[in-house]
Design an enzyme around this catalytic site. Structure first.
Site, mmCIF file in Angstrom:
data_model
loop_
_atom_site.group_PDB
_atom_site.id
_atom_site.type_symbol
_atom_site.label_atom_id
_atom_site.label_comp_id
_atom_site.label_asym_id
_atom_site.label_seq_id
_atom_site.Cartn_x
_atom_site.Cartn_y
_atom_site.Cartn_z
ATOM 1 N N CYS A 4 67.076 -38.222 3.186
ATOM 2 C CA CYS A 4 68.019 -37.145 3.483
ATOM 3 C C CYS A 4 68.486 -37.212 4.934
ATOM 4 O O CYS A 4 67.688 -37.450 5.838
ATOM 5 C CB CYS A 4 67.320 -35.810 3.206
ATOM 6 S SG CYS A 4 68.273 -34.382 3.694
ATOM 7 N N CYS A 10 65.061 -31.077 9.871
ATOM 8 C CA CYS A 10 64.712 -29.994 8.945
ATOM 9 C C CYS A 10 63.207 -29.853 8.738
ATOM 10 O O CYS A 10 62.639 -28.782 8.915
ATOM 11 C CB CYS A 10 65.411 -30.200 7.603
ATOM 12 S SG CYS A 10 64.870 -29.088 6.308
ATOM 13 N N CYS A 93 71.462 -31.164 1.401
ATOM 14 C CA CYS A 93 70.070 -31.115 0.936
ATOM 15 C C CYS A 93 69.962 -31.694 -0.471
ATOM 16 O O CYS A 93 70.793 -31.421 -1.336
ATOM 17 C CB CYS A 93 69.588 -29.664 0.945
ATOM 18 S SG CYS A 93 67.941 -29.452 0.243
ATOM 19 N N PHE A 248 47.973 -10.440 -10.859
ATOM 20 C CA PHE A 248 48.967 -10.995 -9.923
ATOM 21 C C PHE A 248 50.119 -11.589 -10.752
ATOM 22 O O PHE A 248 50.470 -12.754 -10.610
ATOM 23 C CB PHE A 248 48.358 -12.080 -9.019
ATOM 24 C CG PHE A 248 47.023 -11.707 -8.425
ATOM 25 C CD1 PHE A 248 46.951 -10.943 -7.266
ATOM 26 C CD2 PHE A 248 45.834 -12.116 -9.015
ATOM 27 C CE1 PHE A 248 45.711 -10.603 -6.721
ATOM 28 C CE2 PHE A 248 44.595 -11.776 -8.473
ATOM 29 C CZ PHE A 248 44.539 -11.014 -7.327
ATOM 30 N N GLU A 269 50.463 -6.184 -10.849
ATOM 31 C CA GLU A 269 51.190 -6.809 -9.741
ATOM 32 C C GLU A 269 51.393 -5.787 -8.620
ATOM 33 O O GLU A 269 51.704 -4.626 -8.872
ATOM 34 C CB GLU A 269 52.550 -7.327 -10.238
ATOM 35 C CG GLU A 269 53.539 -7.748 -9.168
ATOM 36 C CD GLU A 269 53.034 -8.859 -8.271
ATOM 37 O OE1 GLU A 269 53.240 -8.766 -7.052
ATOM 38 O OE2 GLU A 269 52.423 -9.820 -8.790
ATOM 39 N N ASP A 314 46.914 -15.455 -11.339
ATOM 40 C CA ASP A 314 47.935 -16.307 -10.714
ATOM 41 C C ASP A 314 48.226 -15.738 -9.322
ATOM 42 O O ASP A 314 49.297 -15.193 -9.071
ATOM 43 C CB ASP A 314 49.205 -16.300 -11.589
ATOM 44 C CG ASP A 314 50.257 -17.288 -11.102
ATOM 45 O OD1 ASP A 314 50.016 -17.977 -10.089
ATOM 46 O OD2 ASP A 314 51.338 -17.344 -11.716
ATOM 47 N N CYS A 341 48.650 -21.716 -6.593
ATOM 48 C CA CYS A 341 49.719 -22.378 -5.831
ATOM 49 C C CYS A 341 49.190 -22.878 -4.489
ATOM 50 O O CYS A 341 49.953 -23.304 -3.626
ATOM 51 C CB CYS A 341 50.906 -21.437 -5.623
ATOM 52 S SG CYS A 341 50.476 -19.938 -4.722
#
Length: 383
Positions: A4, A10, A93, A248, A269, A314, A341
């Site tokens: 890129c 970036c 991008c 979550f 949540e 999660d 994550c």
């Protein structure tokens, strides 16, 4: 694809130039090391899988107005690596649909032609703050949200005309303006105006319809996350007739997918807007066996009358606090499915759960964000 042109400044894609297979291998090794360091015993390590798409996979971008050098011309894009005050215009991008790059470039040109100033982080003066673009991957619907302060006039009608004049591959369904006079750098909504069209776009995932509004959280890489969720739900034994907690739960994607088969699915949540969106979407999908509760998981679990047969978690990147884990453990469910994550906080939480009698039956890692540092995991724990 070539490296890129924004790569030097970036810094979003730290693995640019490394063959994709190698990137996936590296991430797999990182996950393995984190687990080994915490002495996690995993019965079945299923390795790591790559993303179905390596490029143009992001369905949302939040760009910032600023400048690259002090008193230079206005830019629109991402923060420069190592220099928080500098903004790099990223109009080529590779992680987004080409329409995003077109809209970014046209918006910047429009604002420069009008002589608008960007909102300065230190002086707190200026008009232009952010541009947010969102896309329905399965519906090809686009939503544009221009974020400004209320300090100067903004030519709303002219902006709408300019956006409508673009030759886009996707369908533009709404143009919004968010007024934000907050002092922090975060996008805060004092007022949301619909300049044209709708204030939301539609998405399809796991056979369900989702209405995604301007600020509601939604998964970034739809193809990859659908595979991850499908794998996660397939780990639950005989979900039919069971009560499942989805903690979550965000906008309730997993909760609703569970409700298609479970007796009852309950999503919890912290973010109230996400819960409201989840309720709307459950109604949209005709699901009356799932309910959503807004609040901190630690506090909410004290007041839920139902008892779960299975728990799905999660959590955000910070993982789950031990005091909340204690309440989850106290239910004594046979199976916990952990969607993560952040492998680092996953390993910390697994160490705690392992100590209290849960064993890691299987773990699989997913590269849902190619070129970047992020990795996701799905883990099955059994008591």
């Amino acid at each position: 694809m070539e490296i890129c042109k924004h790569n030097d400044y970036c810094g979003g894609c730290i693995h640019q130039g490394i063959p994709y297979e190698k990137q996936v291998e590296m991430k797999g090794r990182e996950v393995l090391k984190l687990l080994t360091d915490k002495k996690i015993v995993c019965k079945n390590n299923l390795g790591i899988v790559g993303s179905p798409k390596q490029y143009a996979y992001r369905n949302k971008m939040e760009y910032t107005f600023g400048d690259m050098v002090k008193d230079g011309e206005m830019t629109l894009g991402m923060h420069q690596k190592g220099r928080f005050m500098s903004i790099v215009t990223v109009d080529e991008c590779q992680l987004v649909d080409p329409d995003f790059n077109l809209i970014l470039r046209e918006t910047l040109d429009f604002c420069n032609e009008k002589g608008y100033r960007f909102y300065h982080k230190k002086s707190h003066e200026g008009l232009m703050r952010n541009l947010i673009i969102r896309k329905g991957e399965r519906t090809n619907e686009l939503l544009i949200n221009i974020v400004t302060s209320s300090q100067e006039e903004f030519a709303e009608e002219a902006f709408v005309e300019r956006m409508q004049s673009l030759e886009l591959s996707n369908e533009l369904v709404g143009i919004l303006r968010t007024l934000n006079d907050g002092l922090s750098d975060a996008v805060y909504c004092d007022e949301l105006k619909t300049l044209w069209g709708r204030d939301s776009y539609m998405e399809k995932i796991m056979g369900l319809d989702f209405k995604v509004s301007a600020f509601s959280f939604f998964q970034t890489n739809i193809e990859a996350v659908e595979r991850l969720y499908t794998d996660a739900l397939s780990l639950i034994e005989d979900v039919e007739g069971k009560t499942v907690f989805d903690l979550f739960c965000g906008t309730g994607t997993i909760t609703q997918a569970l409700a298609l088969r479970a007796k009852l699915a309950i999503g919890v949540e912290l973010v109230e807007e996400a819960v409201e969106a989840a309720k709307v979407n459950a109604q949209l999908n005709g699901l009356d066996n799932c309910k959503f509760i807004a609040g901190d998981v630690f506090a909410v679990l004290d007041n839920i009358e139902e008892k779960p047969d299975v728990i799905v978690v999660d959590p955000p990147r910070v993982g789950i606090q031990n005091k909340a884990l204690d309440k989850i453990i106290a239910y004594g469910v046979k199976q916990i499915v952990y969607v993560s994550c952040n492998p680092k906080t996953l390993a910390m939480n697994l160490e705690y759960l392992q100590f209290y009698g849960y064993e890691v039956k299987s773990l699989k890692a997913y590269d849902n964000f190619p070129m970047t540092k992020h990795t996701e995991c799905v883990c099955l724990l059994e008591r």
